[in-house]
Scaffold this active site. Structure first.
Site, PDB file in Angstrom:
ATOM      1  N   ASN A 107      -4.775  -9.010   3.123  1.00  0.00           N
ATOM      2  CA  ASN A 107      -5.800  -7.970   3.208  1.00  0.00           C
ATOM      3  C   ASN A 107      -7.054  -8.349   2.399  1.00  0.00           C
ATOM      4  O   ASN A 107      -7.224  -9.491   2.039  1.00  0.00           O
ATOM      5  CB  ASN A 107      -5.257  -6.595   2.817  1.00  0.00           C
ATOM      6  CG  ASN A 107      -5.830  -5.505   3.704  1.00  0.00           C
ATOM      7  OD1 ASN A 107      -7.043  -5.408   3.854  1.00  0.00           O
ATOM      8  ND2 ASN A 107      -4.977  -4.714   4.307  1.00  0.00           N
ATOM      9  N   ARG A 108      -7.923  -7.373   2.149  1.00  0.00           N
ATOM     10  CA  ARG A 108      -9.268  -7.688   1.683  1.00  0.00           C
ATOM     11  C   ARG A 108      -9.460  -7.570   0.170  1.00  0.00           C
ATOM     12  O   ARG A 108      -8.839  -6.708  -0.465  1.00  0.00           O
ATOM     13  CB  ARG A 108     -10.281  -6.770   2.378  1.00  0.00           C
ATOM     14  CG  ARG A 108     -10.417  -7.069   3.847  1.00  0.00           C
ATOM     15  CD  ARG A 108     -11.357  -6.112   4.558  1.00  0.00           C
ATOM     16  NE  ARG A 108     -11.488  -6.505   5.958  1.00  0.00           N
ATOM     17  CZ  ARG A 108     -10.549  -6.283   6.887  1.00  0.00           C
ATOM     18  NH1 ARG A 108      -9.444  -5.632   6.580  1.00  0.00           N
ATOM     19  NH2 ARG A 108     -10.732  -6.699   8.124  1.00  0.00           N
TER      20      ARG A 108
ATOM     21  N   HIS B  91      -7.235 -11.991   3.787  1.00  0.00           N
ATOM     22  CA  HIS B  91      -6.012 -12.740   4.076  1.00  0.00           C
ATOM     23  C   HIS B  91      -5.975 -14.150   3.460  1.00  0.00           C
ATOM     24  O   HIS B  91      -5.574 -15.109   4.116  1.00  0.00           O
ATOM     25  CB  HIS B  91      -5.813 -12.851   5.591  1.00  0.00           C
ATOM     26  CG  HIS B  91      -5.473 -11.542   6.254  1.00  0.00           C
ATOM     27  ND1 HIS B  91      -4.910 -10.478   5.593  1.00  0.00           N
ATOM     28  CD2 HIS B  91      -5.623 -11.127   7.554  1.00  0.00           C
ATOM     29  CE1 HIS B  91      -4.720  -9.480   6.433  1.00  0.00           C
ATOM     30  NE2 HIS B  91      -5.142  -9.832   7.627  1.00  0.00           N
TER      31      HIS B  91
ATOM     32  N   HIS C 260       2.505 -11.175   9.271  1.00  0.00           N
ATOM     33  CA  HIS C 260       1.511 -10.662  10.208  1.00  0.00           C
ATOM     34  C   HIS C 260       1.943 -10.782  11.669  1.00  0.00           C
ATOM     35  O   HIS C 260       1.134 -11.171  12.526  1.00  0.00           O
ATOM     36  CB  HIS C 260       0.186 -11.391   9.972  1.00  0.00           C
ATOM     37  CG  HIS C 260      -1.042 -10.600  10.313  1.00  0.00           C
ATOM     38  ND1 HIS C 260      -1.334 -10.183  11.593  1.00  0.00           N
ATOM     39  CD2 HIS C 260      -2.053 -10.151   9.544  1.00  0.00           C
ATOM     40  CE1 HIS C 260      -2.485  -9.529  11.582  1.00  0.00           C
ATOM     41  NE2 HIS C 260      -2.947  -9.486  10.351  1.00  0.00           N
ATOM     42  N   SER C 261       3.194 -10.443  11.992  1.00  0.00           N
ATOM     43  CA  SER C 261       3.578 -10.438  13.409  1.00  0.00           C
ATOM     44  C   SER C 261       2.886  -9.297  14.142  1.00  0.00           C
ATOM     45  O   SER C 261       2.746  -8.197  13.607  1.00  0.00           O
ATOM     46  CB  SER C 261       5.093 -10.274  13.569  1.00  0.00           C
ATOM     47  OG  SER C 261       5.719 -11.540  13.615  1.00  0.00           O
ATOM     48  N   TYR C 262       2.448  -9.591  15.352  1.00  0.00           N
ATOM     49  CA  TYR C 262       1.964  -8.552  16.262  1.00  0.00           C
ATOM     50  C   TYR C 262       3.162  -8.205  17.149  1.00  0.00           C
ATOM     51  O   TYR C 262       3.584  -9.024  17.963  1.00  0.00           O
ATOM     52  CB  TYR C 262       0.856  -9.090  17.158  1.00  0.00           C
ATOM     53  CG  TYR C 262      -0.470  -9.336  16.494  1.00  0.00           C
ATOM     54  CD1 TYR C 262      -0.628 -10.352  15.551  1.00  0.00           C
ATOM     55  CD2 TYR C 262      -1.590  -8.585  16.849  1.00  0.00           C
ATOM     56  CE1 TYR C 262      -1.854 -10.596  14.968  1.00  0.00           C
ATOM     57  CE2 TYR C 262      -2.833  -8.828  16.270  1.00  0.00           C
ATOM     58  CZ  TYR C 262      -2.965  -9.831  15.331  1.00  0.00           C
ATOM     59  OH  TYR C 262      -4.181 -10.076  14.774  1.00  0.00           O
TER      60      TYR C 262
ATOM     61  N   GLN D 271      -0.014  -1.883   5.903  1.00  0.00           N
ATOM     62  CA  GLN D 271      -1.222  -1.834   6.720  1.00  0.00           C
ATOM     63  C   GLN D 271      -0.775  -1.659   8.166  1.00  0.00           C
ATOM     64  O   GLN D 271      -0.068  -2.510   8.707  1.00  0.00           O
ATOM     65  CB  GLN D 271      -2.019  -3.145   6.571  1.00  0.00           C
ATOM     66  CG  GLN D 271      -3.311  -3.187   7.361  1.00  0.00           C
ATOM     67  CD  GLN D 271      -4.509  -2.625   6.590  1.00  0.00           C
ATOM     68  OE1 GLN D 271      -4.378  -2.218   5.435  1.00  0.00           O
ATOM     69  NE2 GLN D 271      -5.662  -2.598   7.217  1.00  0.00           N
TER      70      GLN D 271
ATOM     71  N   GLU E 218       1.974  -4.463   8.206  1.00  0.00           N
ATOM     72  CA  GLU E 218       1.967  -5.485   7.165  1.00  0.00           C
ATOM     73  C   GLU E 218       2.309  -4.836   5.833  1.00  0.00           C
ATOM     74  O   GLU E 218       1.478  -4.141   5.255  1.00  0.00           O
ATOM     75  CB  GLU E 218       0.589  -6.138   7.109  1.00  0.00           C
ATOM     76  CG  GLU E 218       0.115  -6.716   8.427  1.00  0.00           C
ATOM     77  CD  GLU E 218      -1.411  -6.718   8.554  1.00  0.00           C
ATOM     78  OE1 GLU E 218      -2.089  -7.306   7.701  1.00  0.00           O
ATOM     79  OE2 GLU E 218      -1.929  -6.112   9.514  1.00  0.00           O
TER      80      GLU E 218
END
Ligand code: GLA
Length: 371
Positions: free
Chosen positions: A107-108, A133, A207-209, A308, A336
């Protein structure tokens, strides 16, 4: 993908390339195969973990990335429920973190910088003026070292990576290990560990979609998130610092709602950090997702205080993935597990600072069943 090398029946954990271990007639299996080379010539390998109940995960050493995850539906038919590519070169060319491990900080971090123990650190800015990331070459773009791990009721692979002092601007040599373990209880566990020789922020995630239908979009998936609050963001997706109750908002997933039901009321779609009830104190239920069509159900349990929820808003049809499938907006969703975004600049958020002598530990469990 077919064509794995021949299997060796052995108790040893060191495998020859193209070989595998079958675990004493248990139906569990680990196979390893070469998966091409990065642009600088580094060899990449892929491990296929198969449990005794037909679940299969393929994970490559580039980014410690889950390339495919086959899970049965309510009729027993397996389908691949994660987005991604077939070939390594596509991951290298253009991947929005498909299936990978994200770090050193998932994340940021606002304005790509933070102050720690009175010293200012400048990170790589790769998301406008912000850091996202882990930077330009985050943990998703490096080749990890892998070794199969023997577990009682599971097949597992450990991925190791040494992130050098100064990488992407971070202080300290960070030794990271991530173990993916696929159990016969149909759980894909990801357990993270890290140590450092200088104080540094650490926030690792996966980070799997997911698309539990294995096709189409995810707006019809039913989602529950165990969160009474979320962290509102500014236009650059940096949290304002507020912890806001979800009650009466489209962020209230305390009881199940389809992802699509209220998404039009969220500008840009969901891309927000939820404050989990579990609070990061112990392994606790974070979310449950059900695809009513296939019956596939995924529960996510985590030791992290946040998750997230990202509804695949930036997928825009320019990526063709596995089987030539075009990934349009909301073709997949991410959950996430993490500490909150921009924690190094938010004293009110749980700390993400790892100090020498301490061990960073985090566990996330993906539990699959059908309904
Ligand atoms: C995370 C971020 C999103 C986006 C995706 C990948 O979920 O929060 O804004 O960057 O990763 O595209």
């Amino acid at each position: 993908m077919k064509g794995f090398g021949k299997r060796l029946l052995t108790g040893a954990t060191a495998l020859a390339a193209g070989a595998g271990i079958s675990m004493g007639g248990s139906g569990m299996d680990i196979e390893r195969q070469a998966f091409g080379r990065t642009t600088d010539g580094t060899a990449v390998e892929i491990y296929a973990l198969t449990n005794a109940r037909g679940l299969r995960a393929r994970i490559m050493t580039y980014g410690a990335t889950v390339v495919s995850l086959e899970v049965p539906d309510r009729t027993g038919k397996t389908g691949d429920i994660v987005l991604g590519y077939e070939a390594l070169e596509d991951y290298i060319k253009n991947s929005p973190y498909f299936g990978s491990i994200v770090g050193r900080y998932g994340n940021r971090i606002a304005k790509a910088g933070f102050e720690l123990d009175g010293k200012a650190y400048k990170l790589a800015a790769n998301n406008g003026e912000n850091h996202l990331h882990g930077g330009i070459k985050g943990f998703d773009k490096v080749v990890w070292k892998a070794e199969p791990v023997r577990e009682e009721n599971a097949v597992a692979v450990r991925f190791n990576y040494l992130s050098r002092d100064g990488e992407e601007g971070y202080p300290g040599n960070l030794t990271v290990s991530v173990v993916y373990s696929l159990s016969n209880d149909n759980e894909l566990n990801i357990s993270y560990k890290a140590t450092t020789d200088k104080a540094t922020p650490v926030n690792l995630t996966h980070h799997s979609y997911f698309n539990l239908a294995g096709e189409g979009g995810v707006l019809g998936h039913e989602l529950m998130i165990s969160a009474d609050a979320y962290t509102p963001v500014d236009p650059g997706l940096i949290p304002t610092g507020e912890i806001r109750p979800v009650t009466g908002t489209p962020f209230d997933f305390t009881s199940p709602h389809t992802i699509g039901e209220r998404i039009a009321r969220v500008e840009g779609g969901y891309d927000h950090n939820f404050v989990l009830r579990g609070g990061g104190r112990a392994l606790d239920l974070a979310a449950r997702v059900v695809d009513p069509k296939s019956g596939r159900t995924m529960e996510i349990w985590t030791t992290e205080p946040g998750v997230q929820f990202y509804s695949g808003n930036f997928l825009d049809g320019t990526i063709s993935g596995k089987g030539g499938r075009v990934y349009t907006k909301h073709a997949g969703f991410c959950l996430e597990t993490q500490h909150f975004p921009d924690s190094p600049n938010k004293p009110g958020f749980p700390s993400t600072i790892l100090r020498p002598g301490r061990v960073y530990k985090s566990l996330t469990v993906h539990k699959f069943s059908t309904k």
